[in-house]
Write an enzyme that holds these catalytic residues in place. Sequence first.
Site, PDB file in Angstrom:
ATOM      1  N   ASP A 192       0.784  -1.236   0.000  1.00 42.19           N
ATOM      2  CA  ASP A 192       0.000   0.000   0.000  1.00 42.19           C
ATOM      3  C   ASP A 192       0.823   1.298   0.000  1.00 42.19           C
ATOM      4  OD1 ASP A 192      -1.962  -1.884   0.203  1.00 42.19           O
ATOM      5  OD2 ASP A 192      -2.794  -1.177   2.091  1.00 42.19           O
ATOM      6  N   LYS A 235      -7.123  -4.878  -2.951  1.00 40.67           N
ATOM      7  CA  LYS A 235      -7.896  -5.383  -1.827  1.00 40.67           C
ATOM      8  C   LYS A 235      -8.821  -4.298  -1.294  1.00 40.67           C
ATOM      9  CE  LYS A 235      -3.942  -4.363   1.204  1.00 40.67           C
ATOM     10  NZ  LYS A 235      -4.551  -3.340   2.065  1.00 40.67           N
ATOM     11  N   CYS A 283      -1.937  -2.663   7.713  1.00 37.78           N
ATOM     12  CA  CYS A 283      -1.859  -3.541   6.539  1.00 37.78           C
ATOM     13  C   CYS A 283      -0.586  -4.380   6.499  1.00 37.78           C
ATOM     14  CB  CYS A 283      -2.023  -2.717   5.266  1.00 37.78           C
ATOM     15  SG  CYS A 283      -3.664  -1.940   5.168  1.00 37.78           S
TER      16      CYS A 283
END
Length: 239
Positions: free
Chosen positions: A44, A142, A187
């Site tokens: 990310d 996601k 994450c």
Amino acid sequence: MSGTDRRRFLALSAASAALSLSGSGASAAPKISVGESDVLIVVDVQNCFVPGGSLAVKEGDRIVPLINRLAKAFKHVVLTQDWHTADHISFASQHPGRKPFETVQLPYGTQVLWPDHCVQGTEGAMLHKGLDIPHAELIIRKGYRREVDSYSAFLEADKKTQTGLGGYLKQRGLKRAFFVGLATDFCVAWSALDARRQGFEALVIEDACRGIDNQGSLAKAWAEMKAASVQRIQSTDLV
């Protein structure tokens, strides 16, 4: 023995003891070599998560050059990307009267409410422009299902819905996953923990990550990762 001689004798004795310890005692930990069955998972590194973004992680942009350098040592690299609908259930804006960083109970458990971020197709959802890993083999998106959040690169927050990453890595014969990116305590940590649950070795390169640290979340994440045998390393630990 004069005072000067005594001081010289004590100094030489201390130096001799230090040399003796260094020669027979604790040697530096062995360096970690990157091999054919290793994969770097870059989590990310997107515009919303760096300074100026809607859910900025402090110093999130500073890790980009280091990630680029690390990636050169890996034959296999996977990137992940938060990819939310505009009305995603994890957004505080979808819960009247609620503010970002409060929590609510959803069918799959406790959900932290976030500022709107990484909305599909927006500039904020794009990978950071400084990221330079042309040999990356896969991008995993996601969190694109409105009704469930997804921190982990492997498994969505309902603990049932797979992203497919685990199967991909196993079919490729990749066994050891190194994690970098944003954010350490969400994450990155969730991805590393799920990697362990799915049978992979997992190592988090701490200086190539940055955390949010919401109400002690960073210390909690490191404790959970340690308990799951996720290794906490630095970039200098790699050959």
